[in-house]
Each structure stands twice: as C-alpha cells, then as structure tokens.
Design a protein around this motif. Sequence first.
Motif: not given
Length: 287
Positions: A22, A36, A40, A211, A214-215, A219
Amino acid sequence: MKNQHLKYVLELTFATLLISTSGALGRFIDMPAPVTIWWRSALAMLLLLAFCKYKKVNLKIQSKRDLGAFIFSALFMASHWITYFIALQLSSVAIGMLALFTFPIMTTFLEPIFSKTKFDYMHLILGAMVLLGIYILSPELDFESDSVKGILFGLFSAFCYAMRILILKQYVTKYNGSSLMFFQLLIISIVLLPTLFLLDTSNITTQFPYVIILALVTTAIGHTLFVQSLKHFKVSTASIIGSTQPVFGIIIAFFFLNEIPTWNTFFGGFLILSTVVIESLRSRKDS
C-alpha cells in the motif's frame, strides 16, 4: 502445536508483506485519496463477495450490536486509509509508513481497555524498540515542509488503525475473516460514494491497473489474512509482528519508485525485525 504456531506466524508475515504494498501504491496512484479508497474498497468488496459466495461463507450479521460495531470499525478503517494515503502523498513512503507504525504503541495502551486483560509491560519495552527503530529509520525533516503534515496525518491514521483492529478483535471468533472484511468494505464503499461526485475522478482511466492491484493484493487478500490471524494472536502481538511493514514497504519503494534507503533504514529495520523475533518466541510459549 509448534508447527501450527510457526504456520500462523508465517501467515501473518505474508499478510504483512501484502499489506505493505500500500505504501508504494498510495504514493504512486495519482488521484485524490478518498476517491482511491472508494475504488479500492468497492473493487475489493466485489472480489470478496464472489469469494464468500464460492466458499459459501455466511454473510448474515447476527445482531444490531454487531452491525453497530462493524459500522464504527469501518469508519475507523476508512479514516485510516484516507489519512494514510494523504500522508504518503505529502511526504514519502518511508515517512508515511513510519508515522503509521506508531500504532503498536497505541494498541498496547488501548487493548486492556477493550479486552479487560492484564497489561503486559513487556509490550512497552518491545513498543519502545519499535519506536526507536522508527526514529532511526526516519530521514531528516524540514519542519517547514509538507513532511510534518505527513507525519501528523500518519499518526492520526495509526490511531484509527489501532481502534479498528481492537473493535474487530472481539468478532474474529464469531465471524469468518472474509465476511468481516466484506462488511467493512461494503460500509466504506457506501460512506465514500459521494466523493465520486465531489472530487476529480478523471484519472481512473490511467490508474485503474494499479487500483486493481491495491484492491486485490493489498486489500482483499492481505487485510483478510491479517484479520484472520487475530484468532491466533493478541492484537498487540499481531501489531508488533506487523511492524515489519515499513521495512517491506521501503524495500518495495526502492525497487518500484527508486526511493533509495539509507544506512539508518537498515539499522532501524534491524531493531523492528528484532521485536518480531522476540514477540514470536514469547507468543509461542503462550500457545
């Protein structure tokens, strides 16, 4: 029992590595932080929904009290993510992540209030080691620059992160880790939806691949594994082991953003990693 403990430590370390991406992503993605975080959360929520349906994970919230706790923890999580990304954008991966990782100190003071357990004074020593490591890692700061603002946002992000973990800790034995993360992401997606109409979202066309990483990686996988690990560790233990995140984050930033670490980075990182080894050995004895 020993093999199981090692397995849990490795799982938590792997989750920490994934979450540490991250830092570089938050620094690199060129969009307002709330936008963002909405993307996310929404994408990760859909991924987790598909996973939960495939694995037939129960997504029913059992009581209004549980729902209230999930809402509060999600608000703390949203605040943590937004202020953390602002800290990264104002300063650097190193400063943003190091300011955030004052949260193990915060959890050592807050956990006895939430769990009504006896305060472990050893965590003060280990927390002080983490703090010293962070101090050594920190670059020289110009207090007239945005770096101080980045640190302040990072400290507030740390408080929000500690609160979110402490709230969720009470539900990790009652709910599946994937469902807990799904509920949080769903609430965050709803709360932050207005930001799509209030802030500039035009860059999403060029930033979408990052993104998605990131997701998915940071995450959906990383945070879910971390929440799941709370079944096997005290929050303060998980927090101290998770303190390797700045080390991982600085290494990732070096390779992908060309942010070059100094010798202080290695010395500070050694101190932080030392706390991981010590706490792992201590928690093993308690298992």
